[in-house]
Design a protein around this motif. Structure first.
Motif, PDB file in Angstrom:
ATOM      1  N   GLU A  57     -51.375  34.409  38.785  1.00  0.00           N
ATOM      2  CA  GLU A  57     -50.638  33.337  37.855  1.00  0.00           C
ATOM      3  C   GLU A  57     -50.105  32.259  38.727  1.00  0.00           C
ATOM      4  OE1 GLU A  57     -48.941  35.308  33.931  1.00  0.00           O
ATOM      5  OE2 GLU A  57     -48.437  36.493  35.577  1.00  0.00           O
ATOM      6  N   THR A  58     -50.341  30.976  38.297  1.00  0.00           N
ATOM      7  CA  THR A  58     -49.796  29.845  39.061  1.00  0.00           C
ATOM      8  C   THR A  58     -49.420  28.865  37.941  1.00  0.00           C
ATOM      9  OG1 THR A  58     -52.058  28.798  38.872  1.00  0.00           O
ATOM     10  CG2 THR A  58     -51.292  29.807  40.856  1.00  0.00           C
ATOM     11  N   VAL A  62     -53.458  25.508  37.432  1.00  0.00           N
ATOM     12  CA  VAL A  62     -54.213  26.583  37.530  1.00  0.00           C
ATOM     13  C   VAL A  62     -54.968  26.552  39.016  1.00  0.00           C
ATOM     14  CG1 VAL A  62     -56.552  27.806  36.798  1.00  0.00           C
ATOM     15  CG2 VAL A  62     -54.811  27.087  35.234  1.00  0.00           C
ATOM     16  N   HIS A  63     -54.937  27.484  39.934  1.00  0.00           N
ATOM     17  CA  HIS A  63     -55.649  27.381  41.177  1.00  0.00           C
ATOM     18  C   HIS A  63     -56.870  27.984  41.320  1.00  0.00           C
ATOM     19  CE1 HIS A  63     -52.001  26.314  44.106  1.00  0.00           C
ATOM     20  NE2 HIS A  63     -51.562  26.046  42.792  1.00  0.00           N
ATOM     21  N   VAL A  64     -57.688  27.387  41.828  1.00  0.00           N
ATOM     22  CA  VAL A  64     -59.174  28.069  42.097  1.00  0.00           C
ATOM     23  C   VAL A  64     -59.669  28.408  43.375  1.00  0.00           C
ATOM     24  CG1 VAL A  64     -61.619  27.409  41.646  1.00  0.00           C
ATOM     25  CG2 VAL A  64     -59.877  26.650  40.069  1.00  0.00           C
ATOM     26  N   THR A  65     -60.016  29.247  43.754  1.00  0.00           N
ATOM     27  CA  THR A  65     -60.231  29.615  45.485  1.00  0.00           C
ATOM     28  C   THR A  65     -61.211  28.760  45.781  1.00  0.00           C
ATOM     29  OG1 THR A  65     -61.686  31.407  44.679  1.00  0.00           O
ATOM     30  CG2 THR A  65     -59.186  31.984  45.234  1.00  0.00           C
ATOM     31  N   GLN A 140     -62.299  33.064  42.389  1.00  0.00           N
ATOM     32  CA  GLN A 140     -61.171  33.460  41.389  1.00  0.00           C
ATOM     33  C   GLN A 140     -60.420  32.092  40.782  1.00  0.00           C
ATOM     34  OE1 GLN A 140     -58.674  36.707  42.638  1.00  0.00           O
ATOM     35  NE2 GLN A 140     -57.301  36.435  41.192  1.00  0.00           N
ATOM     36  N   VAL A 141     -60.174  32.445  39.654  1.00  0.00           N
ATOM     37  CA  VAL A 141     -59.393  31.207  38.748  1.00  0.00           C
ATOM     38  C   VAL A 141     -58.230  31.928  38.360  1.00  0.00           C
ATOM     39  CG1 VAL A 141     -59.379  29.717  36.839  1.00  0.00           C
ATOM     40  CG2 VAL A 141     -61.547  30.148  38.207  1.00  0.00           C
ATOM     41  N   PRO A 230     -47.796  40.204  28.973  1.00  0.00           N
ATOM     42  CA  PRO A 230     -49.063  40.085  28.639  1.00  0.00           C
ATOM     43  C   PRO A 230     -50.297  39.951  29.680  1.00  0.00           C
ATOM     44  CG  PRO A 230     -48.048  38.091  28.322  1.00  0.00           C
ATOM     45  CD  PRO A 230     -46.923  38.952  29.006  1.00  0.00           C
ATOM     46  N   GLU A 231     -49.917  39.894  31.027  1.00  0.00           N
ATOM     47  CA  GLU A 231     -51.001  39.240  31.979  1.00  0.00           C
ATOM     48  C   GLU A 231     -52.366  40.234  31.883  1.00  0.00           C
ATOM     49  OE1 GLU A 231     -49.183  42.598  33.737  1.00  0.00           O
ATOM     50  OE2 GLU A 231     -48.019  41.034  32.931  1.00  0.00           O
ATOM     51  N   HIS A 232     -52.272  41.538  31.509  1.00  0.00           N
ATOM     52  CA  HIS A 232     -53.275  42.171  31.600  1.00  0.00           C
ATOM     53  C   HIS A 232     -54.404  42.078  30.368  1.00  0.00           C
ATOM     54  CE1 HIS A 232     -52.175  44.016  35.601  1.00  0.00           C
ATOM     55  NE2 HIS A 232     -53.218  44.755  35.471  1.00  0.00           N
TER      56      HIS A 232
END
Length: 270
Positions: A57-58, A62-65, A140-141, A230-232
Motif C-alpha cells: 500500500e502506498t 499509487v506506485h508501479v514497479t 506490481q501496482v 481490508p487489505e486482503h
C-alpha cells in the motif's frame, strides 16, 4: 488485399483473483498449486502480468514497479530457511509501467513509477505455480492507502483496455483473512462456520454477478471477523473493475487451508 482472418485477432486476456494464503504454499504440490498451474497453462498467450497485492500500500500516489528486472521481497518472518532461498526472476515491463501510470493518473488515481521496490510474496508465490517458467514480464501496482472498494474498482476499469493487448490483470489477496484465527497446526482443518458463511456470501454474489453488492461487504455475515483489516479483501475489486460484460466467471480453486483461510480463486474470461 485480404484482411487478417479471425484467427489473427488477439485474444482478450483473462483476469484472475487469487487467494494466496500462507507463503508456505510456495513449497506445496497439492490441489491448490496444481489449480494455479492449470490456470496458467490455459490462460492463452499472455504478454505481461499486472498484479495488485494485499502486501503493498502506498500513500498519496499509487506506485508501479518499473524496473527491467524486479527483485523479490521476502516479506515474511520466522519461516523455514528454504523459503528465503526460493527464486522467481521474471522480466519487468518498464514501458508498460509508464503506460499503467498514465492510465491510472488519467482515471483520477494518481500514480508514479517505482524503481526500488520488488515483487512481494502475494505476487511471486502464486505466480511461481501459475507461470513457473518466469518468461512473462511482471509488474506490481500498489493499493492506495485507506482505499475504498470503488477506488480499487476504478483502477481495474482504468487498466481494463490492456486486456485486449494480452495483458493479464490479477488481484492477490484472500476471501477470508484473519491471522488471529488461523489454525496453523492443521492445514487440512475443516472450515470454521463463521469463515464458511462469509465465503459462501462472496460465492453467491459472484455467481449473481452482483459486483455492486460486493462493494457493501461490511453488510456480509461475519465481515469484521473475516477481515479485521481490508487489505486482503480489496484486490477483488481490482479484478471486478476490469470485468467485461461478456466475461464468464470460472472457478480456479475453492476450499480452505488452516480452517479459516478461504483459498477461493477465480478468473473472468471473455
Amino acid at each position: 488485399v485480404m484482411g487478417p482472418g479471425p484467427s489473427v485477432a488477439r485474444q482478450v486476456a483473462p483476469v484472475l483473483f487469487v487467494s494466496h494464503g500462507s507463503p508456505m504454499t510456495a513449497l506445496d504440490a497439492d490441489a491448490y498449486p496444481q489449480a494455479l498451474k492449470r490456470f496458467g497453462d490455459g490462460a492463452g498467450p499472455v504478454k505481461a502480468l499486472v498484479v495488485v497485492s494485499a502486501h503493498w500500500e502506498t500513500d498519496a500516489r499509487v506506485h508501479v514497479t518499473a524496473m527491467a528486472a524486479p527483485p523479490l521481497v521476502y516479506d515474511f518472518y520466522g519461516f523455514p530457511e528454504e523459503m528465503y532461498r526460493l527464486r522467481y526472476a521474471p522480466p519487468g515491463a518498464p514501458s508498460l509501467a509508464q503506460d499503467v501510470v498514465a492510465r491510472l493518473s488519467a482515471a483520477g488515481v494518481p500514480a508514479v513509477a517505482d524503481s526500488e521496490r520488488g515483487l512481494d510474496h502475494g505476487v511471486w508465490v502464486p505466480l511461481r505455480h501459475a507461470f513457473p517458467e518466469a518468461r512473462v514480464p511482471v509488474l506490481q501496482v500498489a493499493l492506495p492507502a485507506d482505499a475504498t472498494p470503488a477506488q480499487v474498482a476504478r483502477m481495474g476499469e482504468a487498466l481494463r483496455p490492456l486486456r485486449a493487448e494480452g495483458v493479464l490483470l490479477m488481484g492477490s489477496g484472500g476471501v477470508v483473512h484473519n491471522l488471529r484465527r488461523v489454525n496453523f497446526r492443521n492445514k487440512l482443518a475443516s472450515a470454521e462456520p463463521w469463515a464458511a458463511e462469509f465465503d459462501a456470501w462472496v460465492a453467491g454474489k459472484l455467481a449473481a454477478r452482483d459486483y455492486v453488492g460486493l462493494q457493501s461487504w461490511m453488510d456480509a455475515p461475519n465481515a469484521r471477523v473475516a477481515h479485521p483489516s481490508p487489505e486482503h479483501w480489496l484486490p477483488i475489486y481490482f479484478v471486478l473493475g476490469a470485468a467485461l460484460p461478456e466475461d464468464r466467471i470460472t472457478p480456479v480453486f475453492e476450499g480452505f487451508h488452516h480452517g479459516t483461510l478461504s483459498m477461493r480463486s477465480f478468473a473472468l474470461r471473455a
